[in-house]
Design an enzyme around this catalytic site. Sequence first.
Site, PDB file in Angstrom:
ATOM      1  N   ASP A  12     -16.187  15.838 -54.807  1.00 58.26           N
ATOM      2  CA  ASP A  12     -15.088  16.546 -55.268  1.00 58.26           C
ATOM      3  C   ASP A  12     -14.272  15.108 -56.048  1.00 58.26           C
ATOM      4  OD1 ASP A  12     -15.131  18.882 -54.404  1.00 58.26           O
ATOM      5  OD2 ASP A  12     -14.949  18.382 -52.399  1.00 58.26           O
ATOM      6  N   ARG A  47       7.195  28.113 -60.124  1.00 58.94           N
ATOM      7  CA  ARG A  47       6.310  26.954 -60.694  1.00 58.94           C
ATOM      8  C   ARG A  47       7.229  25.905 -61.484  1.00 58.94           C
ATOM      9  NH1 ARG A  47       1.550  28.094 -63.864  1.00 58.94           N
ATOM     10  NH2 ARG A  47       2.599  29.795 -64.975  1.00 58.94           N
TER      11      ARG A  47
END
Lengths: 568, 682
Positions: free
Chosen positions: B306, B381
């Site tokens: 990852d 956001r």
Amino acid sequence: MTLFGWLQILLFCGIVVALVKPLGGYMTRVFAGERTFLSPLLVPIERGLYALAGTSEREEQRWTAYAFAMLAFNLAGLLLLYALQRLQGALPLNPAGMTAVGPELSFNTAISFVANTNWQNYGGESTMSYLTQMAGLTVQNFVSAATGMAIAVALIRAFAGSSSGRALGNFWVDMTRATLYVLLPVCIVLTLAYVALGVPQTFGPYVEATTLEGARQTIALGPVASQLAIKMLGTNGGGFFNANSAHPFENPDAISNMIQMVSIFAIGAAFTNVFGRTVGNQRQGWTILAAMGLLFVAGVAITYWAEASGNSLMHAFGLQGGNMEGKETRFGIALSSLFAVVTTAASCGAVNAMHGSFTALGGLIPLLNMQLGEVIVGGVGAGFYGIILFIVVAVFVAGLMVGRTPEYLGKKIEAKEMKMAVLAILCLPLAMLVFTAISSVMPSAVASIGTAGPHGFSEILYAYTSAAANNGSAFGGLTGNTPWYNVTLGLGMLMGRFLVIIPALAIAGSLIAKKTVPASAGTFPTDGPLFVGLLVGTILIVGGLTFFPALALGPVVEHLAMLAGQTF
Amino acid sequence: MSQVKSASILDTHILVPAIGAAFTKLDPRTLARNPVMFVVATVSVLTTVLFTRDLLTGRGDLGFSFQINLWLWFTVLFANFAEAVAEGRGKAQADSLRRARSETQAKLLAANSTTDYRMVPGASLKVGDLVLVEAGDIIPSDGEVVEGIASVNEAAITGESAPVIRESGGDRSAVTGGTQVLSDWIRVRITAAAGSTFLDRMISLVEGAERQKTPNEIALNILLAGMTLIFVLATATIPSFATYAGGAIPVIVLVALFVTLIPTTIGALLSAIGIAGMDRLVRFNVLAMSGRAVEAAGDVDTLLLDKTGTITLGNRQATALTPVRGVTERALADAAQLASLADETPEGRSIVVLAKEKYGIRGRDMASLKATFVPFTAQTRMSGVDLEGAQIRKGAVDAVLAYVGNTISSEVVRELQAIAEEIARAGGTPLAVARDGQLLGVIHLKDIVKGGIRERFAELRRMGIRTVMITGDNPMTAAAIAAEAGVDDFLAQATPENKLQLIREEQAKGKLVAMCGDGTNDAPALAQADVGVAMNTGTVAAREAGNMVDLDSDPTKLIEIVEIGKQLLMTRGALTTFSIANDIAKYFAIIPAMFLAFYPQLGVLNIMGLSTPQSAILSAIIFNALIIIALIPLSLRGVKYRAVGAGALLSRNLLIYGLGGIIVPFIGIKAIDVAVTALGLV
């Protein structure tokens, strides 16, 4: 040792190596079913044979079916050959009026020729009719060689690819192609060459001659050249005459001698190239051949040195020079030593000198060559699947040392392969050592030996070694045509042949189903000098350690006794 | 690797019990697991019987055969000892785990109730039961948090005392029996019955109680058994050969030759190597659920890693400010800093740091500016600050564009978008900044690749392992980071489905794949991977799917796991090679001694110049036994792995263990012979 002697050895090696690529390329195409220059002529015959046999090249077999076909075919051949010998007195093509061969000897000889061994407890010219020689022995010389080639081809396919159907090919097809495209055409050429060099090829009766002293002598003749060709090319080794390739009719001169030696090695050496081409990297093949070559050259050097040095006990009597006992003057020490190493490195067993008359160390190398399982080039096909068994062991142990579970050419070597490789490797010492151990304490068996002391022991050891390794050469001295030796040597030959073939096929069956792991920087390279060293080391340690005590009590102690001036 | 516990090999707590265990392991049922040592024990019984017979009849050289007998038994005991030492290290760890499993009481919730509970013994809980765990309680069994949030001390399992948060839903819902809730409360659905909890499995794993032979170990055992059979043939046929030569060989001498020839060294140490390999993982705080997984780790061809947390630091940092035309960099920096003053996220702090270091804008006090902070929400956001008469916002480019609306010229918008695209292409994340409806410019947030990770990947490449970076980023960003980190490949916009797909594709090419994961949606991929390392912080599903669990939840450990797997296989190979190579010297010691009586010529083979036939045989058997003891540290520690490529590694190990294996016994046997002779033992 002489420079000229070494040049002859070098010439031999050069010719063998030069043949590897062209013959390997040709054989690869043949076994892949591709077109070759002989196809126009042979394809119709091949198709006809398949139609007759009710098989087809599209019909693929798993390893079990392949093994079953091989066993059935060999059993049929065994029975036929036994019957031919027992009935030859009543059958045609018998101008010398040979009578039926005894049951134990027939048993021994039948196994011997089916197992590609050609151990001969008889003299051909005084035992076998022309029919037995041609329809029995020579036929088996072809098909036993073809059987070995088929097994090797199946094993090569297992490394090269993977088949979800686990099919290895078709035994009947592989065997037919080996005979039709490889053995027959080359043998026809070789036969003509031998005839040109003076080898007889006739159905005529033996010739009666009156010698200068006025004595009458029967000179044996027969279809020698044709049997000679396959005897060498198929690494069979069974001589038409009792004296084998030491007989002037079976090996007239240095040129025929060179052709014979080259044809012993030709197919076996080419198989490494077939392997390399089929797995897509010819270096893999050359690496195996290099390991074989290293062991071979070392063996030749020791034998040649020992024979050229001669016997110190004889030197004490003022007889200088090397050991010429049991050698033909037309070949001399170099070519006799080379022939002995070639014939035992491969599983041929033809001889042009008497191995029993070699010095102790000179005789040790042929013995060791066979004990290592005849993997130095080896018998046609047999040498190749033999060395694969050693590779499996070498890769298993050393492969771990790079930190991966072992693999060879991307195929994982796991418990099943290990089990089969161990079984195959185990059967050789079982047959060689156990029978020798029994025979060396059995008074009736010991009575057969021709020489007292360690040399006598070597005679017994050599006999069982030669049988189990499917070589067929004899040390001389031992009277092998007794019920005990006929039966036990026969069993030894069966074990050495089929207890190796079946595990080899089982390995092929297991490998073909495996995925090929792509190579990376983490997989250890199996081409190149490192692998050559590893393989040679494994063969010498695994093979050598098994036979160290036996060799110490045979040739080694004989050699040391000679140095100490002791005779037996 | 915060807690690699250093367990010394010469720890008396381990060695003393191991001596006792060496004797209890003489039980034939235990010995039968090891074919080579079973054979040694069998022939030792035989020679002991023969010795007893000779003792009663007073025949033979009793002193000599007594000593041979003694060393034969030592060979078996030393092998048992090696195994016991290896097991001992795990046992110590198991004992401390067992203490955590001490009997607990559980608050079993009544059906349909969230508060009513009755106290029951922890061991009586069944799968599916709901329990309440409050501050100070020990969690009675493995389970999943269905409600609540709590801080939990998992030191009993991980050895890490810092508490971790466990909460319902999401990827941090798994709790482990034996751990303690420190604050708050949780309701837990039990997922494991007593006796099969994670802790139970851990105990049996570290103890080696459930140890099964791994596939490669089985194959190696076949080879060793085969070699033993070959040497049975080689030695059992010698008496006949000797009879032919007019001599006889005492059984004790034949047995001595046989035992020295068969691969006792590797036979004795094989199981110790396996146990030590698992143990090495345990000390890295990784639990392998099977030995097969450890072996597979050595074979891994492809490593899926990852991006976040493994390849890059978890946080992005601001590295540059790019204003639009007409705005100065300083004005942009000023606005960006104001918007971030109260932003406690690492990204926000990095903007303040950048403003100070590059533009010399010092920190300001929010209160004195009469500023109010507008925090980030998933809806807007954006975050920012409202000053007196001014609004500053920073956030995702499209969010900020939506915020400013169509009050500004499309030219400026296009310019801003071009800058943002440039940043994305370089692997960064653009943050747009606006003040009072005017676009100022873009902050370049950059993923910071961990120091030294590039070198690690280069090392892996030399090991023949391909690394694939898994990231949710878009392909452009992913490509830039992949290039910077030096991974071989990347999977962008990763989803559980395409991750699984990638693993399947690699496996179809014959490759072995390792990965780590923690979420429930990682479970299928973890199960599919050949080596699936589940993070201990992960969900129950993930932990069940993987074949290893990392207690530290550190994804970079995959690299060490691969090395440990390789080390295990290498140690096996090295000691097998050593063991077989030893045989050459043993032949040269025993064969001349054996046959000297009837073939004195063979004395030439005594190249070591051993003083008498008896001392030669005794020295060989002593060497054979002592080498087991001498190699215990190596088999527990493992052969050092170097990422130098397989060819170089092989030649190095062949030189040390192959050639060394040939030479060492010549020296060792000679030295023992000198000692044996000086002490007058024969």
